[in-house]
Design a protein around this motif. Structure first.
Motif, short mmCIF file in Angstrom:
data_model
loop_
_atom_site.label_atom_id
_atom_site.label_comp_id
_atom_site.label_asym_id
_atom_site.label_seq_id
_atom_site.Cartn_x
_atom_site.Cartn_y
_atom_site.Cartn_z
N THR A 272 0.83 -1.19 0.00
CA THR A 272 0.00 0.00 0.00
C THR A 272 0.87 1.25 0.00
N GLY A 273 0.26 2.36 -0.27
CA GLY A 273 0.97 3.64 -0.23
C GLY A 273 1.52 3.93 1.14
N GLY A 274 0.91 3.32 2.17
CA GLY A 274 1.39 3.51 3.53
C GLY A 274 2.56 2.62 3.89
N GLY A 275 2.92 1.69 2.98
CA GLY A 275 4.09 0.85 3.19
C GLY A 275 3.81 -0.55 3.70
N SER A 276 2.56 -0.87 4.05
CA SER A 276 2.29 -2.23 4.52
C SER A 276 2.28 -3.18 3.32
N THR A 277 2.68 -4.42 3.57
CA THR A 277 2.79 -5.40 2.49
C THR A 277 2.07 -6.69 2.85
N THR A 278 1.64 -7.40 1.81
CA THR A 278 1.04 -8.72 1.97
C THR A 278 1.41 -9.56 0.76
N VAL A 279 1.81 -10.80 1.01
CA VAL A 279 2.03 -11.77 -0.06
C VAL A 279 1.18 -12.99 0.30
N VAL A 280 0.33 -13.43 -0.64
CA VAL A 280 -0.56 -14.55 -0.41
C VAL A 280 -0.33 -15.60 -1.49
N CYS A 281 0.01 -16.82 -1.06
CA CYS A 281 0.21 -17.96 -1.96
C CYS A 281 -0.93 -18.95 -1.74
N ASP A 282 -1.63 -19.31 -2.81
CA ASP A 282 -2.65 -20.35 -2.75
C ASP A 282 -2.18 -21.53 -3.58
N TYR A 283 -2.41 -22.74 -3.06
CA TYR A 283 -1.91 -23.96 -3.68
C TYR A 283 -3.06 -24.87 -4.08
N TYR A 284 -2.95 -25.47 -5.28
CA TYR A 284 -3.99 -26.35 -5.81
C TYR A 284 -3.34 -27.56 -6.49
N THR A 285 -4.11 -28.63 -6.62
CA THR A 285 -3.67 -29.73 -7.47
C THR A 285 -3.90 -29.32 -8.92
#
Length: 103
Positions: free
Chosen positions: A52-65
């Motif tokens: 975000t512009g405020g500097g917070s970060t998120t990384v989300v990994c989803d796994y499937y067959t």
């Protein structure tokens, strides 16, 4: 003249809100044909990374067959050191954290 003044005031009022989004970054990738550490082959990873512009970060990994047939879980990180917009970096990050996923 009143209309011009109203437009100028509206733009001035909204400028700070726009500045908060100015530094935002967001990417999404899908990787097929992945081999997970438990031996699952031809798996699929979807990953989204957001800053975000405020500097917070998120990384989300989803796994499937293969073919998104079965959902295998998710790993999420809010650590700024994990954020990237590079596809290969994010793919490797998700593969490295497969064992840490929440089913």
């Amino acid at each position: 003249m009143r209309r011009l003044l109203l437009i100028v005031l509206l733009v001035a009022a909204l400028a700070p809100a726009g500045a908060a989004f100015a530094g935002a970054e967001h990417v999404k990738f899908t990787f097929t044909g992945q081999t997970f550490s438990d031996g699952t082959q031809n798996g699929v990873i979807t990953v989204g990374a957001k800053k975000t512009g405020g500097g917070s970060t998120t990384v989300v990994c989803d796994y499937y067959t293969e073919g998104f047939q079965t959902y295998l879980g998710q790993f999420q990180s809010m650590d700024p050191d994990d954020f990237s917009t590079n596809a290969e970096t994010l793919r490797e990050f998700c593969l490295a954290n497969y064992e840490n996923r929440v089913p």
